[in-house]
Write an enzyme that holds these catalytic residues in place. Structure first.
Site, PDB file in Angstrom:
ATOM      1  CB  SER A  27      -0.738  -8.806  -0.451  1.00 26.79           C
ATOM      2  OG  SER A  27      -1.615  -8.859   0.661  1.00 26.79           O
TER       3      SER A  27
ATOM      4  CG  ASP B  37       0.136  -1.590   3.474  1.00 26.85           C
ATOM      5  OD1 ASP B  37      -0.754  -1.951   4.266  1.00 26.85           O
ATOM      6  OD2 ASP B  37       0.673  -2.360   2.660  1.00 26.85           O
TER       7      ASP B  37
ATOM      8  CG  HIS C 189      -2.285  -4.100   1.614  1.00 23.73           C
ATOM      9  ND1 HIS C 189      -0.963  -4.460   1.776  1.00 23.73           N
ATOM     10  CD2 HIS C 189      -2.931  -5.218   1.191  1.00 23.73           C
ATOM     11  CE1 HIS C 189      -0.826  -5.743   1.466  1.00 23.73           C
ATOM     12  NE2 HIS C 189      -2.003  -6.226   1.105  1.00 23.73           N
TER      13      HIS C 189
END
Lengths: 361, 361
Positions: free
Chosen positions: A145, A309, A342
């Site tokens: 991330s 995601d 995600h």
């Protein structure tokens, strides 16, 4: 910050990427395993926006970390072989200097007087811990991330300072969708009546804005499909069913997560890190992603994305893998069919564990 | 409300689906084309959450309507053949009775004292206009988005009251993702300091909450892919670039839309319609969707979905088409490859025009 946290204090000014200065610096970090004599077995983990340096438990701090299933003896990131380091991001509020820290010159928290922060600054501050440990080249950096952005800033700033790299659910820059989501999160915080232009107090926290920001985050961290299977149209059973209150399970789920987050994360830290994510671009000079990888990196790259995601969609990881291949690097690219969106890298260890283990084998 | 708006006043109590009563009713509506002698060429259009009855221009009101390219002489919904009616939804603030209307008993706006509204109530109020026009069976009903929920409520309540039906970018009930989005929109509104539990005034509108709600709406109405192509990472050029203000084009685009919306839509109307959408379920009794269609409907059904719609994702339209087929209806199902997301029906006439024209041919 737990008992395993160590601190590095730098008592001289730190120049920031966008031109301003911090008069001093404190960095919170933790490590697992042992550094070998050649100082060649170190793995650095960059974190997402909100986690601190406590990525895993240890003897000193048995509290489970945010990547507990990934780091430890015999785990995918095996601490019997590797010396693993996690540094709390500059700008965060979990031990390192950030908008929630005290500005020594005024004796008050920085808040909105904190200078503008760039992802590059997080990489540069982290570098100080690595230098402090006298590590010349890392065995690998791992960035999920926001941590993936920091990993790319690291490659950009310190070519050949790592042998291998893992870019997980990340991208070379944010999509307008991700920018829009974060822009709304920031707007919810700064328009909270208690935000008072950064002059909130412990008793008057901008809770409403932070709650909305966190809920909006959760909406984009998970996937619609996961929620469909998990909640469907089930009604909630423990929150009040007022007319515009929460009636569905998905609503009380979001509320529970939001309540946990409020008070645990500083609103200004959130704003600074969020904006830094929007502004980051691994190829914002004339340099292409391919040439960035060519000059910065020789080892084995791992790139992982998840098909559900929406914050860092799969095409972004595909682009990273393509650029790495074009740059002549060895690349393992995994497009995982996880419905956990995600956040999958934080929860779906069955899928994320094996490729990370293999990359380090 | 423009000069073409007509009003139907009902001076007796109207019983609502969830048990309460409204003392009286006003419905705003418009029409285009002429009702034939057999009163058999009427097409009723149910609207999405925010549009009013002004779906298209007319001699009486040349202002373009929200479906201007779809309705008119020679257009897909051809007013040379059909008598087209659009009624402002009960609960809305565009001429029909709703939370923004004056409660005759108190002389003040209803606001949060308005009784709970169901999608079924919108169908039942609309029915009064159709009865007033002495139309026994409609040629067709067309429902995009929230209007599709109302169309299904119509089928449920009034079997065989329409020959044909078009369900556009809609579903038999909301996904938890859509509920989560709307829950956040409502939370942004009710937590605005100016909302004051519904006692806002014209000078102290809950603008911040409405702006956030609208922006969050826009995020889910369009698609990430459209924004990627349209905005990319382009910087904005006309909004102030403060630290946490707007720097990217996507942010100023959202701000422009939000500013237009604020003041044009009543916050309480928004809350009531939003919650009604969450609560609606075409098959909330023991009845399946298949059996609902079997008993309610004989004609030709048109079902359209868009692959980039995240609010009413394609699988929901596929489910509707399957249930219609299982019920033995004639179905035309179109999964359109539009990048304009949920809003495509409002803007992508090249794709939406032809199937609607064909369905009415």
């Amino acid at each position: 910050m737990g008992p395993a946290t160590r601190y590095l204090h730098i008592d001289k000014p730190f120049s920031l990427y966008r031109g301003e200065k911090l008069p001093e610096l404190r960095l919170a970090w933790e490590s697992w395993g042992s550094l070998n004599a050649a100082r060649s077995n170190a793995i650095l983990i960059f974190t997402g926006l909100s986690p601190g340096a406590h990525a895993a438990s240890s003897e000193a701090d048995p509290e489970p970390g945010w990547w507990e299933d990934m780091i430890g003896p015999g785990k995918p990131i095996d601490t019997r072989r590797y010396f693993v380091i996690c540094v709390n991001s500059l700008g965060s509020c979990k031990g390192s200097t950030g908008p929630a820290s005290i500005n020594q010159e005024t004796g008050k928290p920085w808040r909105l007087s904190f200078p503008e922060l760039a992802i590059e600054d997080i990489a540069r501050a982290t570098r100080l811990v690595i230098e402090h440990l006298e590590i010349e080249q890392l065995h690998g950096v791992i960035g999920p991330s926001m941590g993936g952005l920091t990993a790319m800033a690291w490659l950009k700033l310190y070519p050949k300072a790592t042998r291998h790299v893992a870019l997980i659910s990340t991208a070379c820059s944010a999509t307008p969708f991700a920018i829009a989501i974060r822009s709304l999160q920031r707007e919810a915080i700064v328009t909270d009546r208690n935000f008072r232009n950064g002059r909130y107090s412990e008793d008057d926290w901008p809770e409403v804005g932070m709650r909305l920001a966190r809920k909006l985050g959760m909406i984009t961290y998970r996937s619609a499909e996961e929620w469909r299977l998990r909640f469907g149209r089930k009604r909630q059973d423990y929150f009040p069913a007022t007319l515009f209150g929460m009636r569905f399970e998905v609503e009380s789920y979001l509320e529970t997560h939001a309540r946990k987050f409020v008070g645990q994360f500083d609103p200004c830290s959130y704003l600074y890190l969020s904006r830094a994510m929007d502004m980051f671009n691994a190829c914002d000079s004339d340099e292409s992603l391919k040439s960035l990888f060519e000059r910065s990196f020789d080892g084995h790259a791992l790139v992982i994305g998840v098909d559900s995601d929406i914050l860092f969609p799969l095409f972004q990881q595909r682009d990273l893998a393509s650029a790495l291949e074009a740059a002549g690097c060895e690349v393992s690219y995994h497009a995982l069919p996880s419905i956990q969106g995600h956040d999958a890298f934080l929860v779906d260890f069955d899928r994320f564990g094996p490729p990370i283990r293999e990359w380090l084998a």
